[in-house]
Design a protein around this motif. Structure first.
Motif, PDB file in Angstrom:
ATOM      1  N   VAL A  43      52.233  40.339  48.507  1.00  0.00           N
ATOM      2  CA  VAL A  43      50.912  39.940  49.002  1.00  0.00           C
ATOM      3  C   VAL A  43      49.798  40.714  48.311  1.00  0.00           C
ATOM      4  O   VAL A  43      48.833  40.127  47.799  1.00  0.00           O
ATOM      5  CB  VAL A  43      50.840  40.123  50.538  1.00  0.00           C
ATOM      6  N   VAL A  44      49.908  42.036  48.276  1.00  0.00           N
ATOM      7  CA  VAL A  44      48.837  42.858  47.692  1.00  0.00           C
ATOM      8  C   VAL A  44      48.694  42.615  46.189  1.00  0.00           C
ATOM      9  O   VAL A  44      47.574  42.393  45.703  1.00  0.00           O
ATOM     10  CB  VAL A  44      49.067  44.345  48.008  1.00  0.00           C
ATOM     11  N   PRO A  45      49.781  42.650  45.397  1.00  0.00           N
ATOM     12  CA  PRO A  45      49.607  42.375  43.955  1.00  0.00           C
ATOM     13  C   PRO A  45      49.027  41.001  43.660  1.00  0.00           C
ATOM     14  O   PRO A  45      48.162  40.864  42.778  1.00  0.00           O
ATOM     15  CB  PRO A  45      51.038  42.506  43.402  1.00  0.00           C
ATOM     16  N   ILE A  46      49.487  39.990  44.375  1.00  0.00           N
ATOM     17  CA  ILE A  46      48.972  38.637  44.127  1.00  0.00           C
ATOM     18  C   ILE A  46      47.513  38.534  44.570  1.00  0.00           C
ATOM     19  O   ILE A  46      46.702  37.880  43.903  1.00  0.00           O
ATOM     20  CB  ILE A  46      49.855  37.604  44.849  1.00  0.00           C
ATOM     21  N   TYR A  47      47.174  39.194  45.666  1.00  0.00           N
ATOM     22  CA  TYR A  47      45.767  39.188  46.095  1.00  0.00           C
ATOM     23  C   TYR A  47      44.881  39.825  45.035  1.00  0.00           C
ATOM     24  O   TYR A  47      43.791  39.301  44.711  1.00  0.00           O
ATOM     25  CB  TYR A  47      45.620  39.932  47.421  1.00  0.00           C
ATOM     26  N   MET A  48      45.315  40.960  44.482  1.00  0.00           N
ATOM     27  CA  MET A  48      44.535  41.630  43.448  1.00  0.00           C
ATOM     28  C   MET A  48      44.421  40.764  42.192  1.00  0.00           C
ATOM     29  O   MET A  48      43.362  40.713  41.551  1.00  0.00           O
ATOM     30  CB  MET A  48      45.174  42.984  43.107  1.00  0.00           C
ATOM     31  N   LEU A  49      45.509  40.062  41.846  1.00  0.00           N
ATOM     32  CA  LEU A  49      45.475  39.186  40.682  1.00  0.00           C
ATOM     33  C   LEU A  49      44.504  38.038  40.896  1.00  0.00           C
ATOM     34  O   LEU A  49      43.681  37.729  40.009  1.00  0.00           O
ATOM     35  CB  LEU A  49      46.886  38.643  40.411  1.00  0.00           C
ATOM     36  N   MET A  50      44.568  37.402  42.052  1.00  0.00           N
ATOM     37  CA  MET A  50      43.678  36.286  42.335  1.00  0.00           C
ATOM     38  C   MET A  50      42.226  36.739  42.463  1.00  0.00           C
ATOM     39  O   MET A  50      41.297  36.013  42.103  1.00  0.00           O
ATOM     40  CB  MET A  50      44.123  35.575  43.624  1.00  0.00           C
ATOM     41  N   GLN A  51      42.033  37.955  42.942  1.00  0.00           N
ATOM     42  CA  GLN A  51      40.676  38.492  43.024  1.00  0.00           C
ATOM     43  C   GLN A  51      40.091  38.718  41.631  1.00  0.00           C
ATOM     44  O   GLN A  51      38.911  38.440  41.381  1.00  0.00           O
ATOM     45  CB  GLN A  51      40.686  39.802  43.819  1.00  0.00           C
TER      46      GLN A  51
END
Length: 296
Positions: A142-150
């Motif tokens: 969740v956190v890595p993908i959120y950072m990537l999408m951000q």
């Protein structure tokens, strides 16, 4: 004769139980959406006393409050604003799930064909990486993908959710279709090469027509997976205008005071797209798979 009748009877009973288990909740949701709360929560009244009502549907789609909540002293907290988000969220989920399904077919089918019919460096390693990737816990991503999408500026956009849902379903698509493509007779592709067909033409003209039932089944799975996914949809959706239906339904269900009729109405509306899709592809997918197994 007796044994045959017993087998038919047992098959009928088992099929009935399965139908009740799978279709029963849908029918109960439909019933609960058409019956007012004063009937659902009372033992002294029945649906024959008040009849069926569409007041919950009118509130969900048009914002018209049910008459029972307009009287003085009515518990208006049972009317949740989240229910008004269901139509927009349903449209969002339909776009996301259909896009994820289309991308899975466009990307997964050629990838599966390459893995099944060609040899290239690190083939086994890359295939194992793709197949084993779903074993990584969702919460760890969740956190890595959120950072990537951000970093891509896709937070609050349905495009970020589409990308994530596509990546989630791709391993299954590649696995199922590669197994099917591997079973196709090599003679078909050798004959195509003699007719001066390229590898891509062999894929389009031979592999894809033969794999249409399997492609339809994997596409349906990708749609269902995307439509029901919750964690990434919650984290990436942002504002109400981009929320999928799974997020809105979770918010509605967390309201312990919400009207049962309104909750059932939202549930049944959320189920409709999946029912429509299953009806549309059922005959094509199931009959195609059955005919393929008989011919094989």
């Amino acid at each position: 004769m007796m044994a045959g009748r017993g087998n038919r009877l047992s098959t009928f009973l088992i099929a009935t139980l399965i139908l009740m288990f799978t279709g029963g909740p849908v029918l109960l949701a439909l019933y609960g959406s058409l019956v007012p709360d004063r009937v659902l929560l009372s033992r002294e009244t029945s649906v024959f006393d008040y009849g069926l009502s569409l007041e919950s549907y009118r509130y969900v789609f048009f914002g018209e409050l049910p008459p029972s909540y307009l009287v003085e002293g009515a518990n208006r907290s049972m009317i949740s604003d989240a229910a008004r988000q269901v139509p927009q969220s349903l449209w969002n989920s339909a776009r996301i799930a259909l896009s994820a399904m289309a991308l899975n077919i466009l990307l997964g089918a050629p990838a599966a064909y390459v893995f099944a019919r060609y040899a290239f460096p690190a083939k086994k390693l890359s295939f194992m990486f793709i197949i084993l990737s779903p074993l990584v816990p969702t919460t760890a991503l969740v956190v890595p993908i959120y950072m990537l999408m951000q970093s891509l500026g896709l937070i609050g956009s349905i495009y970020g959710i589409i990308l994530v849902h596509t990546a989630q379903a791709l391993p299954f698509t590649v696995l199922i279709l590669s197994v099917f493509f591997r079973k196709l007779p090599t003679e078909l592709f050798e004959a195509a090469m003699l007719d001066r067909c390229t590898g891509f033409q062999g894929f389009i003209r031979i592999a894809v027509p033969l794999a249409l039932p399997s492609i339809g089944a994997t596409g349906l799975f990708a749609f269902m997976l995307s439509y029901s996914e919750y964690i990434f949809s919650l984290v990436l959706s942002g504002e109400a205008r981009s929320r999928p239906v799974s997020v809105v339904m979770a918010a509605l269900a967390r309201n312990t005071d919400v009207s049962w009729s309104l909750l059932n109405t939202s549930i049944f509306i959320a189920i409709i797209p999946t029912l429509v899709l299953v009806v549309l592809v059922w005959r094509f997918v199931v009959e195609g798979l059955l005919s393929g197994s008989v011919k094989g």
